[in-house]
Design a protein around this motif. Structure first.
Motif, PDB file in Angstrom:
ATOM      1  N   GLY A 204       0.897  -1.260   0.177  1.00  0.00           N
ATOM      2  CA  GLY A 204      -0.166   0.195   0.310  1.00  0.00           C
ATOM      3  C   GLY A 204       0.616   1.078  -0.081  1.00  0.00           C
ATOM      4  N   TRP A 205       0.594   2.353   0.235  1.00  0.00           N
ATOM      5  CA  TRP A 205       0.620   3.224   0.854  1.00  0.00           C
ATOM      6  C   TRP A 205       1.883   3.699   1.266  1.00  0.00           C
ATOM      7  N   THR A 206       2.110   2.732   2.192  1.00  0.00           N
ATOM      8  CA  THR A 206       3.838   2.874   3.408  1.00  0.00           C
ATOM      9  C   THR A 206       4.594   1.965   2.079  1.00  0.00           C
ATOM     10  N   THR A 207       4.485   1.382   1.735  1.00  0.00           N
ATOM     11  CA  THR A 207       5.683   0.755   1.123  1.00  0.00           C
ATOM     12  C   THR A 207       5.868   1.711  -0.087  1.00  0.00           C
ATOM     13  N   ARG A 208       4.774   2.235  -0.994  1.00  0.00           N
ATOM     14  CA  ARG A 208       5.327   2.900  -1.847  1.00  0.00           C
ATOM     15  C   ARG A 208       5.497   3.492  -1.749  1.00  0.00           C
ATOM     16  N   ALA A 209       5.592   4.557  -0.563  1.00  0.00           N
ATOM     17  CA  ALA A 209       5.997   5.920  -0.340  1.00  0.00           C
ATOM     18  C   ALA A 209       7.295   6.053   0.259  1.00  0.00           C
ATOM     19  N   TYR A 210       7.560   5.057   1.610  1.00  0.00           N
ATOM     20  CA  TYR A 210       8.822   4.931   1.895  1.00  0.00           C
ATOM     21  C   TYR A 210      10.047   3.271   1.245  1.00  0.00           C
ATOM     22  N   GLY A 211       9.280   2.843   0.167  1.00  0.00           N
ATOM     23  CA  GLY A 211      10.994   2.067  -0.413  1.00  0.00           C
ATOM     24  C   GLY A 211      11.651   2.764  -0.565  1.00  0.00           C
ATOM     25  N   ALA A 212      12.784   2.954  -0.296  1.00  0.00           N
ATOM     26  CA  ALA A 212      13.874   3.604  -1.676  1.00  0.00           C
ATOM     27  C   ALA A 212      15.043   2.931  -1.650  1.00  0.00           C
ATOM     28  N   PRO A 213      15.526   2.205  -1.833  1.00  0.00           N
ATOM     29  CA  PRO A 213      16.760   0.992  -1.902  1.00  0.00           C
ATOM     30  C   PRO A 213      17.649   1.577  -2.247  1.00  0.00           C
ATOM     31  N   GLU A 214      17.496   3.228  -2.781  1.00  0.00           N
ATOM     32  CA  GLU A 214      18.559   3.903  -3.536  1.00  0.00           C
ATOM     33  C   GLU A 214      19.380   4.543  -1.860  1.00  0.00           C
ATOM     34  N   ARG A 215      18.638   4.333  -1.253  1.00  0.00           N
ATOM     35  CA  ARG A 215      18.317   5.463  -0.270  1.00  0.00           C
ATOM     36  C   ARG A 215      18.973   4.453   1.513  1.00  0.00           C
ATOM     37  N   GLY A 216      18.583   3.234   1.140  1.00  0.00           N
ATOM     38  CA  GLY A 216      18.416   2.011   2.202  1.00  0.00           C
ATOM     39  C   GLY A 216      17.634   2.420   2.754  1.00  0.00           C
ATOM     40  N   VAL A 217      16.437   2.685   2.658  1.00  0.00           N
ATOM     41  CA  VAL A 217      15.623   1.847   3.284  1.00  0.00           C
ATOM     42  C   VAL A 217      15.080   1.298   1.959  1.00  0.00           C
ATOM     43  N   HIS A 218      14.190  -0.287   2.904  1.00  0.00           N
ATOM     44  CA  HIS A 218      14.066  -1.303   2.083  1.00  0.00           C
ATOM     45  C   HIS A 218      12.262  -1.434   2.611  1.00  0.00           C
ATOM     46  N   ALA A 219      11.403  -1.292   2.322  1.00  0.00           N
ATOM     47  CA  ALA A 219       9.991  -1.712   2.636  1.00  0.00           C
ATOM     48  C   ALA A 219       9.133  -2.825   1.888  1.00  0.00           C
ATOM     49  N   ILE A 220       8.933  -4.068   3.011  1.00  0.00           N
ATOM     50  CA  ILE A 220       8.137  -4.718   2.232  1.00  0.00           C
ATOM     51  C   ILE A 220       6.338  -4.625   3.659  1.00  0.00           C
ATOM     52  N   GLN A 221       5.852  -5.573   2.674  1.00  0.00           N
ATOM     53  CA  GLN A 221       4.311  -5.531   3.201  1.00  0.00           C
ATOM     54  C   GLN A 221       4.261  -6.753   3.232  1.00  0.00           C
ATOM     55  N   MET A 222       3.745  -7.321   4.939  1.00  0.00           N
ATOM     56  CA  MET A 222       2.707  -8.558   4.525  1.00  0.00           C
ATOM     57  C   MET A 222       0.988  -9.017   5.040  1.00  0.00           C
ATOM     58  N   GLU A 223       0.773  -9.468   4.052  1.00  0.00           N
ATOM     59  CA  GLU A 223      -1.031  -9.232   4.045  1.00  0.00           C
ATOM     60  C   GLU A 223      -0.592 -10.427   4.382  1.00  0.00           C
ATOM     61  N   LEU A 224      -1.697 -11.424   5.713  1.00  0.00           N
ATOM     62  CA  LEU A 224      -1.592 -12.743   6.075  1.00  0.00           C
ATOM     63  C   LEU A 224      -3.391 -12.583   6.259  1.00  0.00           C
ATOM     64  N   ALA A 225      -3.434 -13.562   5.421  1.00  0.00           N
ATOM     65  CA  ALA A 225      -4.885 -14.153   5.275  1.00  0.00           C
ATOM     66  C   ALA A 225      -5.394 -14.716   6.921  1.00  0.00           C
ATOM     67  N   CYS A 226      -6.633 -14.118   7.857  1.00  0.00           N
ATOM     68  CA  CYS A 226      -6.598 -14.298   8.942  1.00  0.00           C
ATOM     69  C   CYS A 226      -7.117 -15.649   9.090  1.00  0.00           C
ATOM     70  N   ARG A 227      -7.598 -16.874   8.550  1.00  0.00           N
ATOM     71  CA  ARG A 227      -7.744 -17.906   9.107  1.00  0.00           C
ATOM     72  C   ARG A 227      -6.098 -18.546   9.609  1.00  0.00           C
ATOM     73  N   ALA A 228      -4.936 -17.872   9.495  1.00  0.00           N
ATOM     74  CA  ALA A 228      -3.662 -18.193   9.974  1.00  0.00           C
ATOM     75  C   ALA A 228      -3.701 -18.133  11.346  1.00  0.00           C
ATOM     76  N   TYR A 229      -4.463 -17.781  11.833  1.00  0.00           N
ATOM     77  CA  TYR A 229      -4.442 -17.623  13.534  1.00  0.00           C
ATOM     78  C   TYR A 229      -5.708 -17.930  13.904  1.00  0.00           C
TER      79      TYR A 229
END
Length: 274
Positions: A204-229
């Motif tokens: 989402g916005w957080t991953t896209r807005a802050y992810g800047a590998p060239e600046r040393g900021v690596h953003a990744i999103q984890m979307e879990l299916a609720c049935r997992a827990y």
């Protein structure tokens, strides 16, 4: 409303963002909703509990108690869709994931009200998140921003069939180094649950807005299916949703998530400044 924003500071090169676990509805807005339950229906239920170990590994945690129905801090603040051509919810949602109206007739937020919510809640959340990222960048050469989410496994309006348990998003490879994405993917697959990278949810916005590998900021999103827990009813209603926490399911998933955060720290720490 006070105390809606929580920042737990750590020193490790990892920020865990939890934007959708909030359930609070300001009284003046709750009265305008079709029902409080609908206003909370699409929360990322108990994600804060799933990751309650994050502080023990030195992560910084940023989370909001405000319901995403009030304003979704993981959407483009301009209102532009993150998934053009696909069904999704907006910055200030007017309907649930299932297409049910959230607001009573004539009570949906107008442009002035949306602007006010951006000032009250969206901007402070991202000011805090951005400040923590920059604080850690001053200490480490790499920082990982891990955006933690969950969603019901079946929502026909949003996607076909059953969602994999682990849905990893890296904005199609733009928000983080492939090495990090691969490490997280391998760990999730090793847990024996269905896993996809940049499937229906690419970040989402957080991953896209802050992810800047060239600046040393690596953003990744984890979307879990609720049935997992937790148990997921076939037809969610006020009587059965959210389902109860299921420790027998959650325990193994939490073990995988611990390994995932450890991999994030290993990746970031491999270039930690002296």
């Amino acid at each position: 409303m006070t105390n809606w924003l929580t920042v737990e500071r750590g020193e490790a090169p990892l920020v865990v963002s939890i934007p959708h676990a909030g359930l609070e509805l300001p009284a003046q807005l709750e009265r305008r909703l079709v029902s409080p339950w609908l206003g909370r229906k699409d929360a990322d239920w108990r994600v804060d509990r799933l990751y309650d170990f994050a502080a023990t590994v030195g992560a910084t945690i940023v989370r909001t108690a405000i319901s995403r129905t009030v304003i979704d801090v993981n959407r483009d603040p301009s209102g532009a869709s993150l998934y053009p051509g696909q069904a999704t919810t907006s910055l200030c949602p007017t309907e649930t994931f299932d297409g049910e109206p959230l607001w009573r007739p004539g009570e949906a937020p107008d442009e002035a009200q949306i602007a006010e919510r951006r000032v009250l809640w969206f901007a402070p959340y991202h000011q805090a998140l951005g400040a923590e990222i920059e604080r850690l960048r001053g200490m480490h050469r790499r920082v990982v921003v891990y955006d933690a989410h969950s969603i019901r496994s079946r929502i026909p309006r949003l996607f076909a069939g059953e969602l994999p348990v682990f849905n990893i998003g890296t904005y199609d490879g733009r928000s983080c180094d492939p090495e990090l994405a691969s490490a997280v993917d391998v760990i999730c697959r090793g847990g024996g649950e269905p896993t996809v990278v940049n499937g229906r949810f690419k970040g989402g916005w957080t991953t896209r807005a802050y992810g800047a590998p060239e600046r040393g900021v690596h953003a990744i999103q984890m979307e879990l299916a609720c049935r997992a827990y937790m148990a997921e009813p076939q037809n969610p209603s006020e009587a059965n949703w959210p389902g109860p926490w299921d420790e027998a399911r959650a325990g193994p998933i939490r073990a995988v998530l611990r390994d995932v955060l450890a991999a994030c720290l290993d990746f970031a720490g491999s270039l930690t400044a002296a």
